[in-house]
Design a protein around this motif. Structure first.
Motif, PDB file in Angstrom:
ATOM      1  N   VAL A 542       0.856  -1.194   0.000  1.00  0.00           N
ATOM      2  CA  VAL A 542       0.000   0.000   0.000  1.00  0.00           C
ATOM      3  C   VAL A 542       0.886   1.237   0.000  1.00  0.00           C
ATOM      4  O   VAL A 542       1.760   1.394   0.857  1.00  0.00           O
ATOM      5  CB  VAL A 542      -0.935   0.014   1.232  1.00  0.00           C
ATOM      6  N   HIS A 543       0.664   2.112  -0.981  1.00  0.00           N
ATOM      7  CA  HIS A 543       1.396   3.378  -1.066  1.00  0.00           C
ATOM      8  C   HIS A 543       0.436   4.534  -0.809  1.00  0.00           C
ATOM      9  O   HIS A 543      -0.722   4.495  -1.225  1.00  0.00           O
ATOM     10  CB  HIS A 543       2.026   3.576  -2.448  1.00  0.00           C
ATOM     11  N   SER A 544       0.921   5.560  -0.155  1.00  0.00           N
ATOM     12  CA  SER A 544       0.151   6.796   0.019  1.00  0.00           C
ATOM     13  C   SER A 544       0.411   7.694  -1.181  1.00  0.00           C
ATOM     14  O   SER A 544       1.565   8.036  -1.471  1.00  0.00           O
ATOM     15  CB  SER A 544       0.582   7.504   1.310  1.00  0.00           C
ATOM     16  N   LEU A 545      -0.643   8.085  -1.907  1.00  0.00           N
ATOM     17  CA  LEU A 545      -0.465   8.961  -3.067  1.00  0.00           C
ATOM     18  C   LEU A 545       0.132  10.293  -2.631  1.00  0.00           C
ATOM     19  O   LEU A 545       1.019  10.833  -3.292  1.00  0.00           O
ATOM     20  CB  LEU A 545      -1.805   9.179  -3.783  1.00  0.00           C
ATOM     21  N   GLY A 550       5.004  13.776  -2.464  1.00  0.00           N
ATOM     22  CA  GLY A 550       5.668  14.786  -1.649  1.00  0.00           C
ATOM     23  C   GLY A 550       4.731  15.668  -0.854  1.00  0.00           C
ATOM     24  O   GLY A 550       5.167  16.681  -0.286  1.00  0.00           O
ATOM     25  N   TYR A 551       3.436  15.314  -0.791  1.00  0.00           N
ATOM     26  CA  TYR A 551       2.495  16.070   0.033  1.00  0.00           C
ATOM     27  C   TYR A 551       2.540  15.550   1.469  1.00  0.00           C
ATOM     28  O   TYR A 551       3.074  14.474   1.750  1.00  0.00           O
ATOM     29  CB  TYR A 551       1.065  15.930  -0.495  1.00  0.00           C
ATOM     30  N   GLU A 552       1.917  16.280   2.357  1.00  0.00           N
ATOM     31  CA  GLU A 552       1.776  15.826   3.737  1.00  0.00           C
ATOM     32  C   GLU A 552       0.628  14.825   3.803  1.00  0.00           C
ATOM     33  O   GLU A 552      -0.526  15.180   3.548  1.00  0.00           O
ATOM     34  CB  GLU A 552       1.481  17.015   4.664  1.00  0.00           C
ATOM     35  N   PRO A 553       0.904  13.540   4.113  1.00  0.00           N
ATOM     36  CA  PRO A 553      -0.177  12.538   4.129  1.00  0.00           C
ATOM     37  C   PRO A 553      -1.273  12.896   5.123  1.00  0.00           C
ATOM     38  O   PRO A 553      -0.997  13.400   6.219  1.00  0.00           O
ATOM     39  CB  PRO A 553       0.547  11.257   4.542  1.00  0.00           C
ATOM     40  N   HIS A 590       9.399  20.378 -14.479  1.00  0.00           N
ATOM     41  CA  HIS A 590       9.348  18.927 -14.262  1.00  0.00           C
ATOM     42  C   HIS A 590       8.965  18.668 -12.815  1.00  0.00           C
ATOM     43  O   HIS A 590       9.651  19.112 -11.889  1.00  0.00           O
ATOM     44  CB  HIS A 590      10.696  18.286 -14.567  1.00  0.00           C
ATOM     45  N   THR A 591       7.863  17.984 -12.614  1.00  0.00           N
ATOM     46  CA  THR A 591       7.396  17.625 -11.280  1.00  0.00           C
ATOM     47  C   THR A 591       7.280  16.115 -11.211  1.00  0.00           C
ATOM     48  O   THR A 591       6.598  15.500 -12.035  1.00  0.00           O
ATOM     49  CB  THR A 591       6.021  18.268 -10.983  1.00  0.00           C
ATOM     50  N   GLY A 617       5.125   1.532 -10.053  1.00  0.00           N
ATOM     51  CA  GLY A 617       4.870   1.431  -8.617  1.00  0.00           C
ATOM     52  C   GLY A 617       5.133   2.717  -7.886  1.00  0.00           C
ATOM     53  O   GLY A 617       5.518   2.708  -6.720  1.00  0.00           O
ATOM     54  N   CYS A 618       4.939   3.842  -8.555  1.00  0.00           N
ATOM     55  CA  CYS A 618       5.170   5.185  -7.992  1.00  0.00           C
ATOM     56  C   CYS A 618       6.625   5.380  -7.567  1.00  0.00           C
ATOM     57  O   CYS A 618       6.935   6.258  -6.771  1.00  0.00           O
ATOM     58  CB  CYS A 618       4.248   5.442  -6.791  1.00  0.00           C
TER      59      CYS A 618
END
Length: 629
Positions: A542-545, A550-553, A590-591, A617-618
């Protein structure tokens, strides 16, 4: 004029190759003989008009060859086919150089060996004679060329050559644009031949190779496509050429109009929640009807614009018969390429980008798939590779199948392990083992050859297909053959997406990799310190999008199961539905993970997550580690 000539002539040269390979199988087909003759005749006329003497010489000799073939003075022998293929290859190479911006003056002259093989074919020989010593170059064309016919000009029937033998440009201009020529006069051509598009096929005009630039530009571009009207009198243009950049700009405007109409519909829906009376109610009703009409028209505009970008895959497929023929000859194999579904249409960007991947796949089938000794496998000596295309829902399917020896999954797995590409416990299933051929550096060849064995090629195929939101699948049976199936979206500009929200950001995920939505628990099991959720009996990481971008989960309680080679679950805060979005790629910045932007129906800016980012896989967990989990 040069640009227009190159575009038209490239199309003719590609069609010539297809005709020649068909003629090789049906040597008595007079219609094909005439078609090839006309193609070289047309290219020769245009080439002379824009002063390309080497191309004129090659086309002129090939035209002589096909004139002899269709008149029965020479036979359609393997040497004749080979000579014509070499000539069409030489012409196509020069046209490609011009298309890539080469200076016409920098083009190479016609090779002596090409002149020799064409001359031998014209003389009716079955095999090529040994290469002779080089002749004094200036006389090469003159000695090889047969007599040609010179039309008198429209200026009183005078020749376009002056009394001193030099070109009379005024007479030539009148010959090109004036009335039809009268009786022809035969002369021997010691120089390349120019034929204007409007000239009768029996009346070419001679032009020295070192000709000066004309003082005025004569008529229109060569080889313009025209078709007669129903009355049979005047003619009208059937099509026009439009710069691809203009079509892209038009498509962007059409997409914006659809987005604006959708946004207006959302605003109108919110307004209708209020109560309107009298004239205001009538105006609201009229506004709703007008907006509905505008929305329909903008959608029609978008569909019509999208259709202008569509091109048949046959434009791509017709390049492959010669490639297969020559490579099969080099490998000592007898192979027939069967093409079907060439009329299937797909976005032009896809057509342009599929050439290299399909070349790699065909070379792979020829070198690895087709057996050298087919009799030992109880198969016909002539192998078959089929190349098919068809439309399936909103996708285009492209399939390459060879009736060769097939792939051995155990051998593929052993090779990948020996090269250190996978671990001993990876790729246990047949499907996973077959997918190993797409790994960079993977090859079953012990020694690299000119065709394959360096571990590059099939990974390029996978990358190119996935770049356009496509998928590729392999099915193979030992002793029967191998099938590569590619699925691609018909058009690329509008992407079906799932709209999600996480860490306060509106994001869009391509639906091509979305399998389903699941609820996430408060706590997860862990493998190697990473969260894992069991889905349909399989443990998926499980990955956090928000985390991978790079956002705050935040409080991510919704999981999206990703349909990728190594499945995983992507955690988000909320799913807000699906939408077909017009994507604008990011070019100035580029992001990581973001490839473009779009506008939702409410007008909100949406960031589009990249397909390759999701397929990998991100980039949060290496592919090998995910497979082991």
């Amino acid at each position: 004029m040069l640009k227009d000539f190159v575009v038209e002539a490239l199309e003719l040269a590609t069609n010539v190759e297809e005709h020649l390979l068909t003629l090789e199988r049906h040597p008595d087909d007079l219609e094909i003989l005439n078609a090839v003759f006309r193609a070289f005749h047309t290219i020769k006329g245009g080439a002379g008009f824009v002063n390309l003497p080497a191309m004129v010489s090659a086309c002129h000799l090939t035209e002589n060859l096909f004139d002899a073939l269709r008149n029965g003075k020479a036979l359609v022998t393997p040497l004749a086919i080979e000579a014509a293929l070499q000539a069409s290859g030489f012409v196509a190479d020069q046209l490609t150089e011009l298309a890539n911006g080469a200076d016409p003056a920098s083009l190479a002259s016609m090779p002596q060996d090409l002149e020799d093989i064409l001359t031998q074919a014209i003389e009716g020989k079955d095999t090529a004679a040994p290469a002779a010593a080089p002749a004094p170059a200036p006389a090469a064309v003159a000695t090889a060329a047969a007599e040609v016919v010179l039309a008198p000009s429209a200026n009183g029937g005078d020749s376009v050559l002056g009394a001193d033998g030099t070109l009379d440009w005024n007479a030539l201009y009148q010959a090109v644009t004036g009335a039809a020529a009268t009786a022809p006069t035969a002369v021997t051509a010691a120089a390349p031949v120019v034929e204007t598009p409007a000239a009768d096929h029996g009346h070419p005009k001679a032009l020295p190779s070192a000709n000066p630039k004309p003082p005025a530009a004569p008529a229109a571009a060569p080889a313009a496509r025209r078709t007669s009207d129903s009355s049979g009198g005047s003619s009208k243009e059937e099509s026009i050429r439009i710069d691809a950049g203009k079509l892209d700009a038009l498509l962007e405007v059409a997409g914006e109009s659809v987005q604006a109409a959708n946004q207006a519909a959302v605003l109108l829906e919110k307004l209708q929640q209020f109560k309107f009376e009298g004239n205001a109610a009538a105006l609201m009703s009229t506004l709703a009807e007008t907006l509905g009409r505008a929305s329909r028209y903008s959608s029609e505009l978008q569909r019509a614009t999208l259709s202008t970008r569509m091109q048949p895959v046959g434009r791509l497929f017709q390049k492959f018969p010669r490639l297969v023929r020559e490579l099969a000859k080099d490998l000592g194999k007898d192979v027939d390429l069967a093409i079907s579904g060439a009329e299937t249409e797909v976005d032009r960007v896809v057509v342009d980008s599929l050439y290299d991947p399909l070349v790699h796949m065909l070379r792979n089938s020829l070198d690895h798939g087709i057996e050298t000794d087919r009799a030992a496998a109880s198969k016909p000596n002539k192998a078959t590779i089929s190349l098919k295309a068809w439309q399936e829902a909103s996708s285009v399917m492209i399939e390459i199948f060879d009736d060769g020896k097939g792939m051995d999954p155990d051998m593929l797995r052993s090779k990948a392990i020996s090269k250190g590409l996978i671990g001993e416990h990876d790729a246990q299933s047949v499907d996973e083992a077959l997918q190993l051929v797409f790994l960079p550096g993977f090859s079953t060849k012990e020694v690299a050859s000119s065709v394959s064995g360096r571990g590059v090629g099939m990974d390029v195929v996978k990358t190119a297909v996935e770049k356009h939101r496509g998928t590729i699948r392999i099915d193979s049976t030992l002793g029967v053959g191998t099938r590569f199936s590619i699925r691609l979206p018909i058009e690329l500009s509008i992407i079906p997406t799932m709209l999600v929200r996480t860490a306060g950001a509106a994001l869009a995920l391509p639906m091509a990799v979305v399998e389903r939505v699941v609820e996430l628990p408060d706590e997860f099991d862990e493998v190697g310190g990473a969260p894992v959720l069991r889905d349909q009996g399989r443990p998926l990481p499980v990955h956090s999008l928000a985390g991978v971008l790079g956002y705050e989960p935040g409080n991510e309680r919704v999981g999206i199961v990703m349909a990728v080679p190594h499945p995983y679950i992507l955690g988000v805060e909320a799913v807000e539905g699906t939408a077909d979005l017009v994507i604008k790629p990011l070019t100035a910045i580029h992001t990581n993970g973001i490839t473009g932007t779009a506008r939702s129906a409410e007008g909100e800016l949406v960031l589009v997550v990249g397909l390759s980012f999701l397929l990998e896989g991100c980039r949060a967990v290496p592919a090998k580690a995910v497979a082991q989990v």
